[in-house]
Design a protein around this motif. Sequence first.
Motif, PDB file in Angstrom:
ATOM      1  N   ASP A  49       0.835  -1.195   0.000  1.00 54.71           N
ATOM      2  CA  ASP A  49       0.000   0.000   0.000  1.00 54.71           C
ATOM      3  C   ASP A  49       0.871   1.247   0.000  1.00 54.71           C
ATOM      4  OD1 ASP A  49       1.023   0.031   2.560  1.00 54.71           O
ATOM      5  OD2 ASP A  49      -0.889  -0.179   3.584  1.00 54.71           O
ATOM      6  N   ASP A  52      -8.415  -0.912   4.024  1.00 56.46           N
ATOM      7  CA  ASP A  52      -7.604  -1.570   3.000  1.00 56.46           C
ATOM      8  C   ASP A  52      -8.478  -1.903   1.792  1.00 56.46           C
ATOM      9  OD1 ASP A  52      -5.147  -1.718   4.468  1.00 56.46           O
ATOM     10  OD2 ASP A  52      -6.008  -3.336   5.653  1.00 56.46           O
ATOM     11  N   THR A  53      -7.847  -2.031   0.640  1.00 53.40           N
ATOM     12  CA  THR A  53      -8.586  -2.502  -0.525  1.00 53.40           C
ATOM     13  C   THR A  53      -8.924  -3.984  -0.340  1.00 53.40           C
ATOM     14  OG1 THR A  53      -6.525  -3.052  -1.663  1.00 53.40           O
ATOM     15  CG2 THR A  53      -7.454  -0.874  -2.073  1.00 53.40           C
ATOM     16  N   ASP A  56     -16.367   6.110  -3.556  1.00 53.88           N
ATOM     17  CA  ASP A  56     -15.481   5.010  -3.169  1.00 53.88           C
ATOM     18  C   ASP A  56     -14.241   5.075  -4.048  1.00 53.88           C
ATOM     19  OD1 ASP A  56     -14.683   2.785  -1.767  1.00 53.88           O
ATOM     20  OD2 ASP A  56     -15.706   1.369  -3.097  1.00 53.88           O
ATOM     21  N   GLU A 112     -10.137   3.743  -4.535  1.00 53.98           N
ATOM     22  CA  GLU A 112      -9.048   2.845  -4.152  1.00 53.98           C
ATOM     23  C   GLU A 112      -7.750   3.376  -4.744  1.00 53.98           C
ATOM     24  OE1 GLU A 112      -9.831  -1.188  -5.144  1.00 53.98           O
ATOM     25  OE2 GLU A 112     -11.774  -1.242  -4.088  1.00 53.98           O
ATOM     26  N   ARG A 127      -8.220   2.300   0.669  1.00 50.24           N
ATOM     27  CA  ARG A 127      -9.566   2.561   0.175  1.00 50.24           C
ATOM     28  C   ARG A 127     -10.206   3.676   1.006  1.00 50.24           C
ATOM     29  NH1 ARG A 127     -14.142  -2.205  -0.055  1.00 50.24           N
ATOM     30  NH2 ARG A 127     -15.604  -1.213  -1.495  1.00 50.24           N
TER      31      ARG A 127
END
Length: 491
Positions: free
Chosen positions: A351, A431-432, A460, A462, A467
């Motif tokens: 990430d 998190d995604t 929303d 990502e 996210r």
Amino acid sequence: MPVWVLPVLWTVALGSWGLSRQGSVWRDEAATWQVARRSSAEICHMLQNVDVVHGSYYLLMHMLFECFGAGTTTLRLPSVLAMAVAAGCVAVIGRRLAGAWAGLAGGLAFGMLPAVQFYLQEGRPYALVAAGAGISTLLLVAVLQGRAPGPRRAVLRWVGYGVTVVLMGLLNWLSLMILAAHLATLLWCGARREVWLRWAAVSVTAFVCVLPLIVFSRGQAAQVSWIPPLTWHMMIGPAVLLAIGGIGALLDRPRSRRLSVAAVGLPLLAVPQLGLLTASLVQPLFLDRYVLYSLLGLALLIGAGVGAAVQAVGHRNAVAAKWVLPVVVAVAMAGLLPQSLAKRSVASRVDDVLAIASDVQRTKQAGNAVLFLPSTRRDAKSVSPEAFAGLREIALLESPVESGTLKGVEASPERIRAAMLRQKRILLLADTPAVARPVKGERDRMKTAVLRTHFRAVSDVEVRGRRLTVYERIERTGGAQGVPAKSRLPR
């Protein structure tokens, strides 16, 4: 020119290439970043509760951040320089044991190893441990070679050896397995009784110095509870490394009671790898970064193999022999180029903390609340507090700094629920789905349930493993219930 110069410059060049990784910082580095920005007293407070195993590294990075400012260069450059030191040590050890070509090849090979290239640009302590492994091994080789250095220099070598091992242990106490590797080297080459006695005294002293850290850190063992149990699949990597190292050792023509590259490199490669695998049978601990320093042994053995090739070609054509190493390096770099590029990309880490913070700053509105799921995703706020300015932390009871933790202390599930129901707009940072773990804990389940029942997702986004979802309260008028976006929530 000393044999270590080219490997050091080569490793620094590899480390400087794409050092910022497009301005990204991932979650492990975010821990270093946020702790290094605290005061020394605040760091010591935190170490009583969490991450005491990295305490020495955090204090070092705190001093560097104070001197040079927080940034990706300050965060990662110590690792680049430490790996360069390790490469220089490999080169000197190789030259002492197998000649200049073997030393030069080993030093250059070290910087190209895929795992080394990954941690070469990592704001964590593993490169510093590798530098310590190189220095301590070089000092041991100097002692074993028996060149009478005079009493004062001999004492300085042993003191340097002991201090280096202690520093390694303070950075990561699993690195003390290097003592077992050095023990195997002493047995292999039939060290003198005097060397045995001094090594034993220094090693025991070093272990005793690190022992308080080992004992205290056992109380924080829950931090590594996420490491999965050992599987056959996880043993493939170590098996490949040991196979390559074994070939290099055979090319060195190992013999008992002889100090050689094989006598030094093979134990340095094999003992930490096998030791960590064995320990993982009792408690899951196997992560390659914990024994990254063992790759110095692999580099030494690769260097010995290339050195043997140079000698073999030199017997037939002295001019052609000079081109063996440049050709090997060029071919290796070409073959590893896709991996080298990948490890310097944002996608190489799970990430990016900084990227999602930028999205929060663009998305937030006055009076919005923010939630983190799980609470460890609060690291984005800890690293970029300015991006979250104006957002209300409705779940937080004590901040990470106040509580002496990395993620802070959150309120009870009931209080979180009540606070959420008073909000009209909530930003959820998570998190995604690709990297998210199942929702655990009462607090996180409560956050998920309230959002699913009383809110609807209106946006929303990502970004690089993180996210950001914006939720607005469902207005239940005239019997209209609205349609909560259940599929958007982590499960």
